[in-house]
Design a protein around this motif. Structure first.
Motif, PDB file in Angstrom:
ATOM      1  N   PRO A  54     -22.307  45.879 -20.868  1.00  0.00           N
ATOM      2  CA  PRO A  54     -22.903  46.972 -20.097  1.00  0.00           C
ATOM      3  C   PRO A  54     -24.083  46.499 -19.253  1.00  0.00           C
ATOM      4  N   GLY A  55     -24.049  46.875 -17.990  1.00  0.00           N
ATOM      5  CA  GLY A  55     -25.142  46.553 -17.083  1.00  0.00           C
ATOM      6  C   GLY A  55     -24.976  45.270 -16.316  1.00  0.00           C
ATOM      7  N   ALA A  56     -24.040  44.414 -16.728  1.00  0.00           N
ATOM      8  CA  ALA A  56     -23.835  43.136 -16.036  1.00  0.00           C
ATOM      9  C   ALA A  56     -22.926  43.341 -14.822  1.00  0.00           C
ATOM     10  N   THR A  57     -23.046  42.450 -13.839  1.00  0.00           N
ATOM     11  CA  THR A  57     -22.163  42.466 -12.677  1.00  0.00           C
ATOM     12  C   THR A  57     -21.557  41.085 -12.483  1.00  0.00           C
ATOM     13  N   ALA A  58     -20.412  41.053 -11.822  1.00  0.00           N
ATOM     14  CA  ALA A  58     -19.753  39.777 -11.552  1.00  0.00           C
ATOM     15  C   ALA A  58     -20.621  38.895 -10.665  1.00  0.00           C
ATOM     16  N   ALA A  59     -21.338  39.494  -9.730  1.00  0.00           N
ATOM     17  CA  ALA A  59     -22.201  38.709  -8.841  1.00  0.00           C
ATOM     18  C   ALA A  59     -23.321  38.039  -9.630  1.00  0.00           C
ATOM     19  N   GLU A  60     -23.925  38.780 -10.553  1.00  0.00           N
ATOM     20  CA  GLU A  60     -24.999  38.236 -11.381  1.00  0.00           C
ATOM     21  C   GLU A  60     -24.489  37.098 -12.254  1.00  0.00           C
ATOM     22  N   LEU A  61     -23.361  37.312 -12.912  1.00  0.00           N
ATOM     23  CA  LEU A  61     -22.811  36.273 -13.766  1.00  0.00           C
ATOM     24  C   LEU A  61     -22.309  35.093 -12.941  1.00  0.00           C
ATOM     25  N   GLY A  62     -21.742  35.385 -11.793  1.00  0.00           N
ATOM     26  CA  GLY A  62     -21.285  34.302 -10.930  1.00  0.00           C
ATOM     27  C   GLY A  62     -22.418  33.385 -10.527  1.00  0.00           C
ATOM     28  N   ALA A  63     -23.587  33.947 -10.245  1.00  0.00           N
ATOM     29  CA  ALA A  63     -24.750  33.134  -9.884  1.00  0.00           C
ATOM     30  C   ALA A  63     -25.194  32.281 -11.069  1.00  0.00           C
ATOM     31  N   MET A  64     -25.158  32.851 -12.263  1.00  0.00           N
ATOM     32  CA  MET A  64     -25.511  32.082 -13.456  1.00  0.00           C
ATOM     33  C   MET A  64     -24.527  30.934 -13.670  1.00  0.00           C
ATOM     34  N   PHE A  65     -23.241  31.228 -13.489  1.00  0.00           N
ATOM     35  CA  PHE A  65     -22.221  30.203 -13.694  1.00  0.00           C
ATOM     36  C   PHE A  65     -22.317  29.113 -12.628  1.00  0.00           C
ATOM     37  N   ASP A  66     -22.677  29.508 -11.414  1.00  0.00           N
ATOM     38  CA  ASP A  66     -22.870  28.511 -10.355  1.00  0.00           C
ATOM     39  C   ASP A  66     -24.012  27.554 -10.695  1.00  0.00           C
ATOM     40  N   ALA A  67     -25.007  28.062 -11.416  1.00  0.00           N
ATOM     41  CA  ALA A  67     -26.118  27.200 -11.854  1.00  0.00           C
ATOM     42  C   ALA A  67     -25.693  26.289 -13.004  1.00  0.00           C
ATOM     43  N   LEU A  68     -24.769  26.745 -13.832  1.00  0.00           N
ATOM     44  CA  LEU A  68     -24.279  25.929 -14.940  1.00  0.00           C
ATOM     45  C   LEU A  68     -23.381  24.795 -14.476  1.00  0.00           C
ATOM     46  N   ARG A  69     -22.491  25.105 -13.556  1.00  0.00           N
ATOM     47  CA  ARG A  69     -21.395  24.190 -13.235  1.00  0.00           C
ATOM     48  C   ARG A  69     -21.846  22.780 -12.833  1.00  0.00           C
ATOM     49  N   PRO A  70     -22.763  22.586 -11.878  1.00  0.00           N
ATOM     50  CA  PRO A  70     -23.061  21.214 -11.423  1.00  0.00           C
ATOM     51  C   PRO A  70     -23.581  20.310 -12.533  1.00  0.00           C
ATOM     52  N   ARG A  71     -24.485  20.814 -13.361  1.00  0.00           N
ATOM     53  CA  ARG A  71     -25.036  19.971 -14.427  1.00  0.00           C
ATOM     54  C   ARG A  71     -24.008  19.716 -15.526  1.00  0.00           C
ATOM     55  N   LEU A  72     -23.126  20.678 -15.786  1.00  0.00           N
ATOM     56  CA  LEU A  72     -22.061  20.447 -16.753  1.00  0.00           C
ATOM     57  C   LEU A  72     -21.070  19.404 -16.248  1.00  0.00           C
ATOM     58  N   VAL A  73     -20.725  19.484 -14.972  1.00  0.00           N
ATOM     59  CA  VAL A  73     -19.800  18.506 -14.386  1.00  0.00           C
ATOM     60  C   VAL A  73     -20.413  17.113 -14.417  1.00  0.00           C
ATOM     61  N   ASP A  74     -21.694  17.010 -14.083  1.00  0.00           N
ATOM     62  CA  ASP A  74     -22.368  15.706 -14.116  1.00  0.00           C
ATOM     63  C   ASP A  74     -22.434  15.157 -15.540  1.00  0.00           C
ATOM     64  N   LEU A  75     -22.736  16.027 -16.506  1.00  0.00           N
ATOM     65  CA  LEU A  75     -22.817  15.584 -17.892  1.00  0.00           C
ATOM     66  C   LEU A  75     -21.450  15.129 -18.381  1.00  0.00           C
ATOM     67  N   ARG A  76     -20.421  15.895 -18.051  1.00  0.00           N
ATOM     68  CA  ARG A  76     -19.069  15.505 -18.463  1.00  0.00           C
ATOM     69  C   ARG A  76     -18.692  14.141 -17.896  1.00  0.00           C
ATOM     70  N   ALA A  77     -18.974  13.922 -16.633  1.00  0.00           N
ATOM     71  CA  ALA A  77     -18.629  12.646 -16.004  1.00  0.00           C
ATOM     72  C   ALA A  77     -19.339  11.485 -16.692  1.00  0.00           C
ATOM     73  N   ALA A  78     -20.623  11.671 -17.002  1.00  0.00           N
ATOM     74  CA  ALA A  78     -21.385  10.603 -17.647  1.00  0.00           C
ATOM     75  C   ALA A  78     -20.860  10.328 -19.048  1.00  0.00           C
ATOM     76  N   VAL A  79     -20.555  11.377 -19.779  1.00  0.00           N
ATOM     77  CA  VAL A  79     -20.081  11.227 -21.154  1.00  0.00           C
ATOM     78  C   VAL A  79     -18.703  10.556 -21.187  1.00  0.00           C
ATOM     79  N   LEU A  80     -17.797  10.986 -20.325  1.00  0.00           N
ATOM     80  CA  LEU A  80     -16.449  10.436 -20.341  1.00  0.00           C
ATOM     81  C   LEU A  80     -16.402   8.986 -19.869  1.00  0.00           C
ATOM     82  N   ASP A  81     -17.446   8.531 -19.186  1.00  0.00           N
ATOM     83  CA  ASP A  81     -17.528   7.131 -18.773  1.00  0.00           C
ATOM     84  C   ASP A  81     -18.123   6.238 -19.860  1.00  0.00           C
ATOM     85  N   ALA A  82     -18.667   6.843 -20.920  1.00  0.00           N
ATOM     86  CA  ALA A  82     -19.332   6.086 -21.978  1.00  0.00           C
ATOM     87  C   ALA A  82     -18.367   5.852 -23.146  1.00  0.00           C
TER      88      ALA A  82
END
Length: 489
Positions: free
Chosen positions: A156-184
């Motif tokens: 209740p009270g959440a919007t797709a735009a709000e969550l989308g912005a949060m997820f956009d902030a998560l994605r780049p650092r998660l992708v970078d972390l995954r790449a570094a981990v899978l190379d180790a």
């Protein structure tokens, strides 16, 4: 009796009937004979007709107009009843009943299609579900965003735009972390076969270790693990794999997080709107912090290593440190529920984007498998090998839970915040977890989140517990610190 007392008496009966409907769903997933699906669909439709009639009864409107709250608790009860009445009144009774019938039957057809890896066999009933949910969403939204109206059912009270912005902030650092981990160099992988009866015995022991009250619950097996019920009857399911006991163990811990939330709500709220978890995002915060920050932490896995050796003997992992790495090993995989913490949210973001497009009509059911496979390969770098590892792996769409998936990642964000606050409040918590004593961590969560039930709004309960505004930052810091440490980055 006052108008408020009359309203609450009526509401308690509605809540009790809702619990009965939930028990029908639990039975369908665990014990119902396979060929009973059409009859169960009719039963679920009948229950939904009764519930919808009660939720939209004109007496509810009259009593809401007269009722006055004399406390914060009463004000919260009225807020929930008003919200339920407003939403239910927008959906025609015939539509609500039809959704219940079709989704009940669809669930069984999904399970059959998943077993056969045959999306085409399942597509016709999914088309029915999508059409009905689009109709419901349009009724609820009243001209505003249809997906937001669906999301509001779960957060209740959440919007797709709000969550989308949060997820956009998560994605780049998660992708970078995954790449570094899978190379180790990776920690050791678990190998061998593990007796499935021993897995279930251990999972029940672990459920009790996390505070799950078996006198008010039970652990069964299902295709897709879930938690069901509230108050004095909260049941969970798990699943087993002969070659992957972690699937059983961590599915159980995850569902215990959900179940303990429901079991630990103030008993004064039993069979009232406050007697349930306030949102799926907050619910998921409990299951994920139990599973990950507690259950996959170095302290608890040290204790779990000994329990695994007691249950299965020498299973090839030499010590507690190696076991910690094994539990948290990052590797390619298709299944969301089996994904490591680094990649889990990337699975959720895929589903979030696809279901928004599906509800908007930007893609149709016939295009869904191809769209899934294309997006998965773009995000993860390898192709989906079969439908059960792709578009058919989750039960959610079959039962019409559009708007549910983003709450998984929101729950992870909330769990990151709660973990930071809990460790500040209980600085010696790892000493206890290393002994298999979870009560200090889970007790803090009980007192600061779970006991409140639906008293506060979702972000409010997290903010009160943490004493800061929730954001994705604590989760990202936790993940980067943890996995850079494990992988020596």
């Amino acid at each position: 009796m006052t108008a408020y007392e009359d309203l609450m008496a009526m509401q308690r009966e509605t809540e009790a009937l809702s619990q009965v409907a939930g028990r029908l769903g639990w039975d369908q997933e665990t014990m119902m004979p396979r060929d009973a699906a059409p009859q169960r669909g009719a039963e679920m439709a009948a229950m939904e007709s009764v519930l919808h009639a009660r939720r939209t009864d004109s007496r509810v409107a009259d009593l809401l107009a007269e009722a006055e709250a004399s406390s914060d608790v009463e004000a919260a009860q009225l807020r929930h009843i008003q919200r339920s009445f407003d939403r239910a009144s927008k959906v025609p009774a015939k539509l609500a009943s039809e959704i219940a019938r079709v989704t009940s039957e669809s669930q069984g057809k999904w399970a059959e299609a998943r077993e056969a890896d045959d999306f085409e066999a399942y597509a016709p009933v999914l088309k029915e579900v999508v059409a009905l949910k689009r109709e419901e969403g349009a009724a609820l939204s009243a001209g505003s965003d249809v997906y937001d109206a669906m999301l509001d059912d779960y957060e209740p009270g959440a919007t797709a735009a709000e969550l989308g912005a949060m997820f956009d902030a998560l994605r780049p650092r998660l992708v970078d972390l995954r790449a570094a981990v899978l190379d180790a160099p990776a920690p050791p992988a678990l190998q061998g076969k593990f007796d499935e009866n021993a897995q279930m015995k251990l999972s029940r022991q672990i459920a009790k270790t996390f505070g799950y009250d078996m006198a008010k619950g039970r652990v069964d097996k299902a295709v897709h693990p879930f938690s069901s019920g509230s108050g004095l009857d909260v049941r969970i399911t798990t699943r087993t794999s002969e070659t992957d006991p972690f699937n059983c163990i961590y599915s159980t811990i995850h569902e215990v997080g959900h179940a303990c939330y429901e079991q630990n709500i103030d008993t004064a709220y039993l069979l009232t709107p406050l007697g349930n978890g306030v949102s799926m995002g907050v619910h998921e915060s409990q299951s994920r912090i139990y599973e990950n920050q507690i259950g996959r932490g170095r302290a608890f896995t040290g204790w779990l290593y000994g329990q695994m050796r007691d249950a299965f003997g020498d299973f090839g992992i030499e010590d507690e440190d190696a076991f910690y790495g094994c539990v948290n090993r990052v590797e390619n995989g298709f299944i969301r529920t089996e994904a490591d913490e680094v990649q889990y949210n990337l699975h959720v973001l895929l589903r979030f984007d696809l279901e928004r497009a599906l509800i908007a009509g930007d893609i149709e059911v016939d295009d869904l498998e191809a769209a899934w496979n294309e997006r998965f390969e773009a995000d993860f770098g390898y192709p989906v090998d079969k439908a059960s590892n792709g578009v058919l792996q989750d039960v959610h769409w079959s039962v019409g839970l559009f708007g549910y998936f983003p709450t998984y990642s929101l729950g992870n964000v909330y769990a990151g915040c709660l973990n930071q606050a809990m460790r500040k409040a209980v600085p010696d918590v790892d000493l206890a977890l290393a002994r298999g004593e979870t009560q200090y961590a889970t007790g803090w969560l009980r007192d600061n989140v779970q006991t409140h039930g639906g008293l506060y709004k979702p972000r409010e309960v997290i903010g009160k517990a943490c004493e800061f505004e929730p954001s994705e930052a604590p989760l990202l810091t936790y993940l980067e610190d943890k996995f850079r440490g494990i992988y020596g980055l």
